[in-house]
Design an enzyme around this catalytic site. Structure first.
Site, PDB file in Angstrom:
ATOM      1  NE  ARG A 116      -3.687  -2.988   0.566  1.00  0.00           N
ATOM      2  CZ  ARG A 116      -3.770  -3.514   1.294  1.00  0.00           C
ATOM      3  NH1 ARG A 116      -3.351  -3.512   2.069  1.00  0.00           N
ATOM      4  NH2 ARG A 116      -5.212  -4.332   0.657  1.00  0.00           N
ATOM      5  CG  ASP A 122      -3.107  -5.690  -1.547  1.00  0.00           C
ATOM      6  OD1 ASP A 122      -4.471  -5.040  -2.527  1.00  0.00           O
ATOM      7  OD2 ASP A 122      -3.161  -6.077   0.155  1.00  0.00           O
ATOM      8  CG  HIS A 180      -5.862  -8.361  -2.064  1.00  0.00           C
ATOM      9  ND1 HIS A 180      -6.466  -6.639  -1.135  1.00  0.00           N
ATOM     10  CD2 HIS A 180      -6.828  -8.888  -1.497  1.00  0.00           C
ATOM     11  CE1 HIS A 180      -6.929  -7.013  -0.258  1.00  0.00           C
ATOM     12  NE2 HIS A 180      -6.745  -8.299  -0.448  1.00  0.00           N
ATOM     13  CG  ASP A 240      -6.533 -11.271   1.769  1.00  0.00           C
ATOM     14  OD1 ASP A 240      -5.812 -11.490   0.826  1.00  0.00           O
ATOM     15  OD2 ASP A 240      -6.675 -10.449   1.984  1.00  0.00           O
ATOM     16  CD  GLU A 241      -9.768  -8.344   2.921  1.00  0.00           C
ATOM     17  OE1 GLU A 241     -10.754  -7.462   3.286  1.00  0.00           O
ATOM     18  OE2 GLU A 241      -8.919  -7.972   1.927  1.00  0.00           O
ATOM     19  CD1 TRP A 258      -8.036 -13.476   8.065  1.00  0.00           C
ATOM     20  CD2 TRP A 258      -8.411 -10.571   7.895  1.00  0.00           C
ATOM     21  NE1 TRP A 258      -8.564 -12.975   6.512  1.00  0.00           N
ATOM     22  CE2 TRP A 258      -9.354 -11.290   6.941  1.00  0.00           C
ATOM     23  CE3 TRP A 258      -9.297  -9.740   8.273  1.00  0.00           C
ATOM     24  CZ2 TRP A 258     -10.429 -10.902   6.233  1.00  0.00           C
ATOM     25  CZ3 TRP A 258     -10.035  -9.640   7.215  1.00  0.00           C
ATOM     26  CH2 TRP A 258      -9.976  -9.284   6.872  1.00  0.00           C
ATOM     27  CE1 TYR A 295      -5.257  -8.509  10.755  1.00  0.00           C
ATOM     28  CE2 TYR A 295      -6.545  -7.077   9.367  1.00  0.00           C
ATOM     29  CZ  TYR A 295      -5.213  -8.191   9.600  1.00  0.00           C
ATOM     30  OH  TYR A 295      -5.820  -9.124   8.909  1.00  0.00           O
ATOM     31  CG  PHE A 296       0.168  -3.160  16.669  1.00  0.00           C
ATOM     32  CD1 PHE A 296      -1.539  -4.040  16.637  1.00  0.00           C
ATOM     33  CD2 PHE A 296       1.486  -3.410  16.842  1.00  0.00           C
ATOM     34  CE1 PHE A 296      -0.702  -5.016  17.910  1.00  0.00           C
ATOM     35  CE2 PHE A 296       1.691  -4.450  17.367  1.00  0.00           C
ATOM     36  CZ  PHE A 296       0.563  -5.341  18.418  1.00  0.00           C
ATOM     37  CG  ASP A 297      -4.719  -1.559  10.359  1.00  0.00           C
ATOM     38  OD1 ASP A 297      -4.895  -3.011  11.042  1.00  0.00           O
ATOM     39  OD2 ASP A 297      -5.001  -1.532   8.875  1.00  0.00           O
ATOM     40  CD1 TRP A 340      -3.500  -5.245   8.380  1.00  0.00           C
ATOM     41  CD2 TRP A 340      -3.118  -5.632   6.242  1.00  0.00           C
ATOM     42  NE1 TRP A 340      -3.732  -5.682   7.944  1.00  0.00           N
ATOM     43  CE2 TRP A 340      -3.102  -6.176   6.813  1.00  0.00           C
ATOM     44  CE3 TRP A 340      -2.474  -5.318   5.150  1.00  0.00           C
ATOM     45  CZ2 TRP A 340      -3.063  -7.929   6.321  1.00  0.00           C
ATOM     46  CZ3 TRP A 340      -3.124  -6.774   3.810  1.00  0.00           C
ATOM     47  CH2 TRP A 340      -2.700  -7.501   5.129  1.00  0.00           C
ATOM     48  CD  GLU A 351      -4.850  -0.211   3.924  1.00  0.00           C
ATOM     49  OE1 GLU A 351      -3.768  -0.630   4.860  1.00  0.00           O
ATOM     50  OE2 GLU A 351      -5.129  -1.194   3.562  1.00  0.00           O
TER      51      GLU A 351
HETATM   52  C1  ACM Z   1      -6.479  -9.403   5.791  1.00  0.00           C
HETATM   53  O1  ACM Z   1      -6.615  -8.603   5.904  1.00  0.00           O
HETATM   54  N1  ACM Z   1      -7.525  -8.952   4.234  1.00  0.00           N
HETATM   55  C2  ACM Z   1      -5.593 -10.549   5.773  1.00  0.00           C
END
Ligand code: ACM
Length: 544
Positions: A136, A165, A237, A301-302, A369, A394-396, A444, A446
């Protein structure tokens, strides 16, 4: 001995102290001497033949990563189960010295004393990790090397590199150079938050590591007992890959761009054989650069599977394989790639969607996750699991639901939350608990545009992650006072961590793009939603 972090199994002090002299001799098994010298680089210890006051020997009775230290006023005797154990003995000695041991060079006038006593220590979990998303927002190699140094001083031993990504591809490919030539940069980056009128910074962003950079990163990490786990996130992604090679897409005639905004995109690779061949070649380039690769992360994922469902060619392939639905094809595709890795002696790692869709190799490691419940199901199914739940890993997410914080994806996730976490819950069966390899925190990126923000997000929550993965968790009540003493070490190292009382004036979010929106995305609501997702029939559908 009371301020060590993570807390050792046994640390007893005795009267008296031992004083190291910069440039002093160290003797013992060559490989272990090297590891101790590296951990104590500030002292510039010199290898000696035998009989030095500081020594390190192998002890076959100690397990992997285990060590013991006996300190008297005359000598420091280290024994270690392996090279990592010797490195950790050096890190513990460094913490027993004045915080100046965490500066980049020995300052004159420092008294390098350690208290007499003994330490006996070994980790509870074998996977004590950090994840770094350089897709990102790219961060240059120096930030990766610096993070490795910080992981090592906390006895953390895995660095998961999220190398691709929708917003960027981050590693050179000599076989498919458009990946780094086209996929590694974008014209601008969004500055708005979800649901707001989109705004952009108008500033080009990009970067990638050469294969030689990757080799350097892996070797630097290995010397510090850190294993690099590369991630090539597929089949979703995929915008950056498809910007470079659109023919690999489920819609090969579409024009794709490296995305300049966040969120989940429908861009997805085709699961047909040419994609598997392409990825095999790219994986091989990365594996060769990294050298020893025990684990390779495939993402999974996703994924938005709509373009698979509407493609006649992909539907025909699905039918040919005897698969009923695109979700089965998603599972099949990841299994196929895990088989490719297995042929090379490498274990695949996946996000939990790939487990839920139900066709994994038994040796595939699952990262749940979306919460503890799906992690327990994966463990019960016999998979090794690494705990990566959004809460508290998730430290974001911002540390406080406050307008003073720099922008986070949501809030709040505190140091105390991480310290209270036990990756293998007591209510799991012994068999399920035995499947838990450990835990890792996710950075993450972003909203992590630079190394200063990375420091703020990673520490001191990363200190708590080190504590609970080393000791098993949750942290004992003395953890927070111990952390205060440890932060003095991070000050000496030059870490711009988040102070326990809140951000320093220049770390605040301010009024511009970095402004946090307190309470807009509460982390516990997100967890509830994600947990529900893991029970739904079509669990591969995107969750947020
Ligand atoms: C994720 O947060 N999509 C692994």
């Amino acid at each position: 001995m009371d301020d060590l972090l993570p807390r050792p199994r046994i640390a007893d002090s005795a009267p008296g102290s031992f004083e190291f002299a910069p440039g002093a001799a160290i003797s013992g098994t060559a490989e272990l001497v090297d590891a101790v010298r590296l951990a104590l680089a500030v002292l510039d210890l010199r290898p000696a033949e035998a009989g030095a006051a500081v020594s390190v020997e192998h002890d076959a009775g100690l397990g992997a990563e285990a060590y013991a230290i006996a300190i008297t006023s005359e000598a420091v005797r280290i024994t270690a189960g392996d090279r990592a154990g010797a490195f950790y003995a050096g890190q513990t000695l460094r913490q027993l010295m004045p915080a100046e041991a965490f500066r980049s060079t020995a300052l004159p006038g420092t008294s390098w004393t350690v208290p007499c006593g003994r330490v006996e220590d070994a980790p509870e979990f074998s996977w004590r990790g950090a994840h770094m998303d350089i897709a990102r927002n790219f961060l240059p190699k120096r930030e990766v090397l610096r993070l490795i140094d910080l992981l090592a001083l906390h006895k953390l031993n895995r660095l998961h590199l999220h190398l691709v990504d929708d917003q960027g591809w981050r590693v050179e490919s000599r076989a498919f150079p458009r990946l780094h030539e086209v996929g590694s940069h974008r014209a601008q980056t969004t500055t708005s938050f979800f649901g707001e009128e989109p705004t952009f910074d108008g500033v080009p962003h990009g970067g990638y590591y050469t294969l030689t950079d990757l080799a350097e990163i892996a070797a630097y990490a290995r010397a510090r007992a850190v294993t690099v786990v590369p991630e090539i996130d597929v089949p979703g992604h995929a915008s950056a890959i498809l910007a470079a090679y659109p023919s690999l897409g489920a819609k090969p005639d579409e024009t794709y761009h490296v995305l300049d905004r966040w969120g989940i995109s429908p861009a997805i690779l085709s699961p047909l054989p040419p994609t598997v061949e392409f990825l095999t070649t790219v994986f091989d380039e990365i594996i060769k650069a990294l050298g020893d690769v025990p684990y390779f992360h495939l993402g999974g994922d996703e994924c938005v599977l709509d373009d698979w469902a509407t493609s006649a060619e992909i539907s025909a392939y699905q039918a040919e394989l005897g698969l009923e639905a695109p979700a089965d094809l998603h599972a099949w595709f990841l299994r196929r790639l895990a088989d490719v890795l297995a042929e090379r002696g490498i274990r695949a790692v996946v996000w939990d969607e790939a487990f839920v869709s139900g066709m994994l190799r038994q040796d595939t490691v699952v990262m749940p996750w979306r919460g503890e419940a799906v992690g327990r199901r994966a463990a019960a199914a016999g998979h090794d699991v690494v705990a990566t739940p959004v809460f508290p890993m998730y430290f974001d997410y911002a540390e406080a639901s406050s307008a003073e914080e720099p922008v986070g994806i949501g809030d709040a996730l505190t140091v105390a939350d991480v310290a209270a976490f036990a990756p293998a819950p007591a209510e799991w069966t012994p068999e399920e608990r035995a499947r838990m390899l450990g835990a890792q925190f996710q950075l993450w990126s972003e909203r992590i545009p630079d190394g200063r923000t990375l420091d703020y997000r990673a520490w001191p929550r990363g200190c708590a992650a080190a504590e609970i993965t080393w000791t098993g968790g949750p942290a004992e009540p003395g953890f927070l006072p111990r952390l205060d003493a440890h932060l003095v070490r991070l000050d000496a190292f030059g870490v711009e961590y988040r102070p326990p009382a809140g951000p320093r004036p220049w770390q605040r979010g301010g009024t511009g793009w970095r402004r946090h929106r307190p309470g807009v995305v509460p982390v516990h609501d997100v967890m509830k939603h994600l947990d529900e997702m893991t029970h739904s029939a079509d669990s591969t559908r995107p969750s947020m």
